[in-house]
Every structure is written in structure tokens, then in C-alpha cells.
Design a protein around this motif. Sequence first.
Motif, PDB file in Angstrom:
ATOM      1  N   TYR A   7       3.043 -14.514 -12.464  1.00 24.92           N
ATOM      2  CA  TYR A   7       3.737 -12.919 -11.744  1.00 24.92           C
ATOM      3  C   TYR A   7       4.325 -11.975 -12.795  1.00 24.92           C
ATOM      4  N   ILE A  21       5.916 -11.470  -7.251  1.00 27.04           N
ATOM      5  CA  ILE A  21       4.232 -10.978  -6.637  1.00 27.04           C
ATOM      6  C   ILE A  21       2.855 -11.988  -7.641  1.00 27.04           C
ATOM      7  N   TYR A  54      -3.004  -9.778  -7.715  1.00 24.30           N
ATOM      8  CA  TYR A  54      -2.401  -8.687  -7.410  1.00 24.30           C
ATOM      9  C   TYR A  54      -1.094  -7.563  -8.836  1.00 24.30           C
ATOM     10  N   ALA A  57       3.945  -4.723  -5.200  1.00 19.75           N
ATOM     11  CA  ALA A  57       4.579  -5.020  -3.476  1.00 19.75           C
ATOM     12  C   ALA A  57       5.251  -4.022  -3.267  1.00 19.75           C
ATOM     13  N   MET A  67       1.055  -7.042  -0.390  1.00 21.36           N
ATOM     14  CA  MET A  67       0.723  -7.324  -2.294  1.00 21.36           C
ATOM     15  C   MET A  67      -0.074  -6.456  -2.359  1.00 21.36           C
ATOM     16  N   TYR A  80      -0.462 -10.891   2.845  1.00 18.49           N
ATOM     17  CA  TYR A  80       0.787 -10.403   2.485  1.00 18.49           C
ATOM     18  C   TYR A  80       1.798 -12.207   2.927  1.00 18.49           C
TER      19      TYR A  80
END
Length: 102
Positions: A7, A21, A54, A57, A67, A80
Amino acid sequence: QVIANAYNGGVLAPNGKIYMIPYAQATQSYWHYIDTDGTVKAYANNITAISNAYFNASLSLNGKIYMAPFSQANQTNWHYIDTQSNLPFPMSVCTNPMFNKF
């Protein structure tokens, strides 16, 4: 299962959960959030994304987390996270430069 470099940041949603994210984790079937009690929980994302998808966000007034694409940028679909919250943050909170700035 959480993989290395999974993440890149997280976003606080109106439901009090912090949604992570996905970076390298984007290709996995399950993503994670930190619940209001501090535990990490997995949820099925039901999407197809590429690795390192990604990078950041932002929370929208509708409770969805949109994102910012990294490797996903040249793909047809961007994604999203729908927090399914019926408690949207006030405009003054969402537009505050100190809120969700990372």
C-alpha cells in the motif's frame, strides 16, 4: 495475504475506517482497511488492476475514495473505493488542506 510494498497511504472515510491505497496489492483479490477498533481487516475488491496501480487518493463528498493512478494510468479503467457510508463529511472538512493530504 499482504504482499511487499502493498500500500501507499490511506484515507480516513466517513465511517471511521482508514482504507489503504493499493500499490503492489492492487493485483490481489483482497485489500485492507483499519477498523475503528484498530484492527486490520480484509475485504474483497472485485476488480482487475495491474501491479503498482495507485499512488494516492482523495475522499469525495459522496463518501467514495477516488484513487490516483500510477501504473494504472494507461489502463481503460480507473477505480474507486466505495465506503458505503451514508455519513458524508461536510465540505469544509473535505476541502481543508490538512485533511487527507497524504
